[in-house]
Motif scaffolding. Sequence first.
Motif, PDB file in Angstrom:
ATOM      1  N   ASP A  97       5.877  49.768  36.561  1.00 56.73           N
ATOM      2  CA  ASP A  97       7.205  49.974  35.986  1.00 56.73           C
ATOM      3  C   ASP A  97       8.205  49.588  37.069  1.00 56.73           C
ATOM      4  O   ASP A  97       8.405  50.339  38.030  1.00 56.73           O
ATOM      5  CB  ASP A  97       7.368  51.432  35.568  1.00 56.73           C
ATOM      6  N   ARG A 102      18.309  41.136  37.993  1.00 60.23           N
ATOM      7  CA  ARG A 102      18.459  40.079  36.990  1.00 60.23           C
ATOM      8  C   ARG A 102      18.508  38.712  37.667  1.00 60.23           C
ATOM      9  O   ARG A 102      18.991  38.594  38.796  1.00 60.23           O
ATOM     10  CB  ARG A 102      19.718  40.299  36.163  1.00 60.23           C
ATOM     11  N   TYR A 109      17.148  45.195  35.412  1.00 60.46           N
ATOM     12  CA  TYR A 109      16.461  45.483  34.154  1.00 60.46           C
ATOM     13  C   TYR A 109      15.145  46.173  34.469  1.00 60.46           C
ATOM     14  O   TYR A 109      14.521  45.910  35.490  1.00 60.46           O
ATOM     15  CB  TYR A 109      16.240  44.208  33.327  1.00 60.46           C
ATOM     16  N   ASP A 110      14.741  47.065  33.588  1.00 60.95           N
ATOM     17  CA  ASP A 110      13.530  47.857  33.760  1.00 60.95           C
ATOM     18  C   ASP A 110      12.448  47.325  32.828  1.00 60.95           C
ATOM     19  O   ASP A 110      12.685  47.178  31.624  1.00 60.95           O
ATOM     20  CB  ASP A 110      13.828  49.332  33.448  1.00 60.95           C
ATOM     21  N   LYS A 111      11.284  47.059  33.387  1.00 63.50           N
ATOM     22  CA  LYS A 111      10.213  46.487  32.573  1.00 63.50           C
ATOM     23  C   LYS A 111       8.861  46.862  33.152  1.00 63.50           C
ATOM     24  O   LYS A 111       8.716  47.016  34.368  1.00 63.50           O
ATOM     25  CB  LYS A 111      10.350  44.960  32.539  1.00 63.50           C
ATOM     26  N   TYR A 112       7.886  47.040  32.252  1.00 65.84           N
ATOM     27  CA  TYR A 112       6.501  47.198  32.686  1.00 65.84           C
ATOM     28  C   TYR A 112       5.874  45.804  32.828  1.00 65.84           C
ATOM     29  O   TYR A 112       5.783  45.067  31.858  1.00 65.84           O
ATOM     30  CB  TYR A 112       5.697  48.016  31.677  1.00 65.84           C
ATOM     31  N   PHE A 113       5.449  45.489  34.036  1.00 63.19           N
ATOM     32  CA  PHE A 113       4.829  44.201  34.304  1.00 63.19           C
ATOM     33  C   PHE A 113       3.306  44.364  34.392  1.00 63.19           C
ATOM     34  O   PHE A 113       2.808  45.390  34.851  1.00 63.19           O
ATOM     35  CB  PHE A 113       5.349  43.620  35.618  1.00 63.19           C
TER      36      PHE A 113
END
Length: 124
Positions: A97, A102, A109-113
């Motif tokens: 997480d 950007r 931005y928050d993202k699960y990679f």
Amino acid sequence: VQLQASGGGLVQPGGSLRLSCAASGRIFSINIMGWYRQAPGKQRELVATITNGGSTNYADSVKGRFTISRDNTKNAIFLQMNSLKSEDTAVYYCNADILAVRPDGDGYYDKYFWGRGTLVTVSS
């Protein structure tokens, strides 16, 4: 942002392997990181997770045999796997997480990679 996993291979039952996963790119911070696995014909399942504070969680099937650890200075996690069994055979994926910068540099931005996965085969 990329996650690169390594360390998989062929090992005999009862043996050990150590997996590594490192995150790279425009990262501001990383919250929880973890390992998942997917055996042939089965759904992907949780193996272990670790927070940035070091709290860990394990699947019942690996408790006492696997140890997850983390190096926050390198944005990396590790999975020490001992007493391996044939049922541990799977592709192992790392997940994180990540609060990333950007591409235009204007905010986050928050993202699960997910990483690409590394194959672990336990067989005699």
